[in-house]
Motif scaffolding. Structure first.
Motif, PDB file in Angstrom:
ATOM      1  N   UNK A  98      -2.231   3.179  -9.518  1.00  0.00           N
ATOM      2  CA  UNK A  98      -1.211   2.937 -10.545  1.00  0.00           C
ATOM      3  C   UNK A  98       0.123   2.569  -9.916  1.00  0.00           C
ATOM      4  N   UNK A  99       0.471   3.273  -8.831  1.00  0.00           N
ATOM      5  CA  UNK A  99       1.753   3.009  -8.169  1.00  0.00           C
ATOM      6  C   UNK A  99       1.791   1.589  -7.604  1.00  0.00           C
ATOM      7  N   UNK A 100       0.663   1.105  -7.110  1.00  0.00           N
ATOM      8  CA  UNK A 100       0.604  -0.271  -6.610  1.00  0.00           C
ATOM      9  C   UNK A 100       0.922  -1.251  -7.729  1.00  0.00           C
ATOM     10  N   UNK A 135       2.636  -0.748 -10.326  1.00  0.00           N
ATOM     11  CA  UNK A 135       4.041  -0.623 -10.740  1.00  0.00           C
ATOM     12  C   UNK A 135       5.002  -1.069  -9.647  1.00  0.00           C
ATOM     13  N   UNK A 136       4.447  -1.465  -8.486  1.00  0.00           N
ATOM     14  CA  UNK A 136       5.306  -1.918  -7.386  1.00  0.00           C
ATOM     15  C   UNK A 136       5.905  -0.797  -6.576  1.00  0.00           C
ATOM     16  N   UNK A 137       5.369   0.421  -6.729  1.00  0.00           N
ATOM     17  CA  UNK A 137       5.886   1.576  -5.994  1.00  0.00           C
ATOM     18  C   UNK A 137       5.005   1.811  -4.759  1.00  0.00           C
ATOM     19  N   UNK A 138       5.189   0.988  -3.745  1.00  0.00           N
ATOM     20  CA  UNK A 138       4.260   0.984  -2.621  1.00  0.00           C
ATOM     21  C   UNK A 138       4.420   2.204  -1.721  1.00  0.00           C
ATOM     22  N   UNK A 139       5.632   2.704  -1.618  1.00  0.00           N
ATOM     23  CA  UNK A 139       5.836   3.905  -0.801  1.00  0.00           C
ATOM     24  C   UNK A 139       5.073   5.078  -1.414  1.00  0.00           C
ATOM     25  N   UNK A 140       5.200   5.239  -2.736  1.00  0.00           N
ATOM     26  CA  UNK A 140       4.486   6.309  -3.431  1.00  0.00           C
ATOM     27  C   UNK A 140       2.977   6.096  -3.354  1.00  0.00           C
ATOM     28  N   UNK A 141       2.548   4.845  -3.443  1.00  0.00           N
ATOM     29  CA  UNK A 141       1.120   4.544  -3.362  1.00  0.00           C
ATOM     30  C   UNK A 141       0.551   4.974  -2.023  1.00  0.00           C
ATOM     31  N   UNK A 142       1.275   4.631  -0.935  1.00  0.00           N
ATOM     32  CA  UNK A 142       0.808   5.016   0.395  1.00  0.00           C
ATOM     33  C   UNK A 142       0.744   6.535   0.534  1.00  0.00           C
ATOM     34  N   UNK A 143       1.740   7.222  -0.002  1.00  0.00           N
ATOM     35  CA  UNK A 143       1.770   8.685   0.098  1.00  0.00           C
ATOM     36  C   UNK A 143       0.538   9.302  -0.579  1.00  0.00           C
ATOM     37  N   UNK A 144       0.201   8.805  -1.765  1.00  0.00           N
ATOM     38  CA  UNK A 144      -0.905   9.404  -2.511  1.00  0.00           C
ATOM     39  C   UNK A 144      -2.274   9.014  -1.950  1.00  0.00           C
ATOM     40  N   UNK A 145      -2.387   7.812  -1.411  1.00  0.00           N
ATOM     41  CA  UNK A 145      -3.686   7.442  -0.835  1.00  0.00           C
ATOM     42  C   UNK A 145      -3.949   8.264   0.427  1.00  0.00           C
ATOM     43  N   UNK A 146      -2.889   8.564   1.181  1.00  0.00           N
ATOM     44  CA  UNK A 146      -3.055   9.426   2.365  1.00  0.00           C
ATOM     45  C   UNK A 146      -3.433  10.855   1.948  1.00  0.00           C
ATOM     46  N   UNK A 147      -2.823  11.337   0.872  1.00  0.00           N
ATOM     47  CA  UNK A 147      -3.160  12.677   0.383  1.00  0.00           C
ATOM     48  C   UNK A 147      -4.622  12.742  -0.049  1.00  0.00           C
ATOM     49  N   UNK A 148      -5.088  11.672  -0.698  1.00  0.00           N
ATOM     50  CA  UNK A 148      -6.488  11.648  -1.134  1.00  0.00           C
ATOM     51  C   UNK A 148      -7.426  11.729   0.069  1.00  0.00           C
ATOM     52  N   UNK A 149      -7.181  10.900   1.090  1.00  0.00           N
ATOM     53  CA  UNK A 149      -8.059  10.875   2.262  1.00  0.00           C
ATOM     54  C   UNK A 149      -7.966  12.172   3.068  1.00  0.00           C
TER      55      UNK A 149
END
Length: 349
Positions: free
Chosen positions: A97-99, A101-115
């Motif tokens: 969702x963050x991707x 919305x253009x929120x790439x920093x937040x997207x990276x943070x959450x994908x790392x948390x998932x992994x």
């Protein structure tokens, strides 16, 4: 046995439509690509069984498909808050969702948390592919700050949407103190202040915006509505006539304008314009065109528009349909205050 005795001996088995029932119907609608119906059914499931995280996650997935990324993330965050680390998949969905919305920093943070929490999870492969994009072009802290500003503005708009203007005001005041030339935030602040009774500040902000950005559509819309709501008919009429000559190219502006014109009673002008394409405002726009059609003596079209809005879950339209059926003309109007918290969706003007 007498008929009366037979009737007394019958057993009535009630049919309960619980959360599971609506959840499975929602899944069926989702698989058939009936997304609006799926969202409506899943919202019902969540309401009946609020403690079931899977229901919320599935609803969030449907909302993402509908482009309602902010609402989707609200649900996913609520699941994380209540379930702790039991639903790490929420981080992956939030990242997607963050991707969008253009929120790439937040997207990276959450994908790392998932992994980190589920390295071999169902979406691990997709998560690694997403992470590769960020590793090629890492995001800096200043970008995170910019994204936080966008998040705050979105949150303020959501507060306005829910009629919680008092919660929107501090967020918007913080935004405009740092970005004084962000006219959308200034206009939203004026709306919020008007809703909580600070009318003088609301008028002053709109005038200041127009002094620096003459012709700003949202500021003109605000002033028209402010004057109308306060009973200054002469001033409201002047703005209404000016707005009737404006034809925005932006779909969000077009949606806002027809709603304002309808709230001001310019029904003929509303119907002369094409129906704006705005997914966030579809139900409200249908209600708007329904009210305008009724007052322009086309009851059939009015009911068609209102019925479509009801199918999208718009409670106000259901009340309007009842008013049409009962010939209660005085109750058939469109407002941007009571049902919608008096807001404009546009965040970039």
């Amino acid at each position: 046995m007498s008929d009366e005795s037979k009737e007394d001996s019958r057993t009535i088995v009630p049919f309960y439509q619980n959360g599971d029932y609506f959840f499975h119907r929602g899944l069926q609608a989702f698989h058939k690509k009936h997304l609006n119906r799926a969202a409506k059914l899943l919202e019902r499931a969540v309401k009946l069984t609020a403690t079931e995280p899977i229901f919320k996650i599935q609803l969030a997935a449907v909302l993402s498909e509908l482009g309602e990324y902010g609402r989707s993330n609200e649900l996913l965050q609520s699941v994380l808050a209540s379930s702790g680390s039991q639903q790490p998949v929420c981080h992956f969905f939030i990242a997607n969702n963050e991707v969008y919305m253009g929120h790439f920093y937040q997207a990276e943070k959450h994908v790392r948390l998932y992994l980190e929490k589920e390295p071999n999870g169902q979406f691990a492969e997709e998560a690694h592919e997403l992470l590769e994009l960020f590793e090629d072009d890492p995001f800096m802290e200043e970008e995170a700050s910019s994204e936080q500003f966008l998040d705050d503005h979105e949150q303020a708009w959501l507060f306005l949407r829910k009629g919680q203007a008092e919660l929107a005001v501090p967020l918007l005041e913080s935004i405009v103190s740092k970005h004084p030339r962000l006219w959308a935030a200034q206009n939203h602040l004026a709306e919020a202040l008007f809703c909580i009774g600070e009318t003088e500040r609301a008028f002053a902000i709109c005038q200041e915006v127009l002094d620096k950005d003459s012709g700003n559509l949202l500021a003109l819309c605000n002033l028209a509505l402010f004057y109308f709501e306060m009973g200054y008919t002469k001033e409201a009429k002047w703005y209404r006539e000016r707005l009737a000559s404006v034809y925005p190219l932006d779909s969000g502006h077009a949606a806002r304008l027809v709603q304002v014109l309808c709230a001001l009673g310019n029904y003929k002008e509303v119907l002369s314009r094409p129906f704006p394409i705005d997914a966030d405002e579809e139900a409200a726009l249908l209600r708007c065109y329904g009210v305008a059609s009724y007052h322009e003596h086309n009851e059939k079209a009015a009911l068609e528009h209102l019925k479509k809005a009801v199918d999208l879950g718009d409670g106000a339209s259901k009340q309007l349909m009842e008013a049409v059926a009962n010939k209660q003309s005085d109750d058939i109007s469109f407002t941007l205050f009571a049902e919608r918290g008096f807001l404009s969706r546009t965040l970039d003007s």
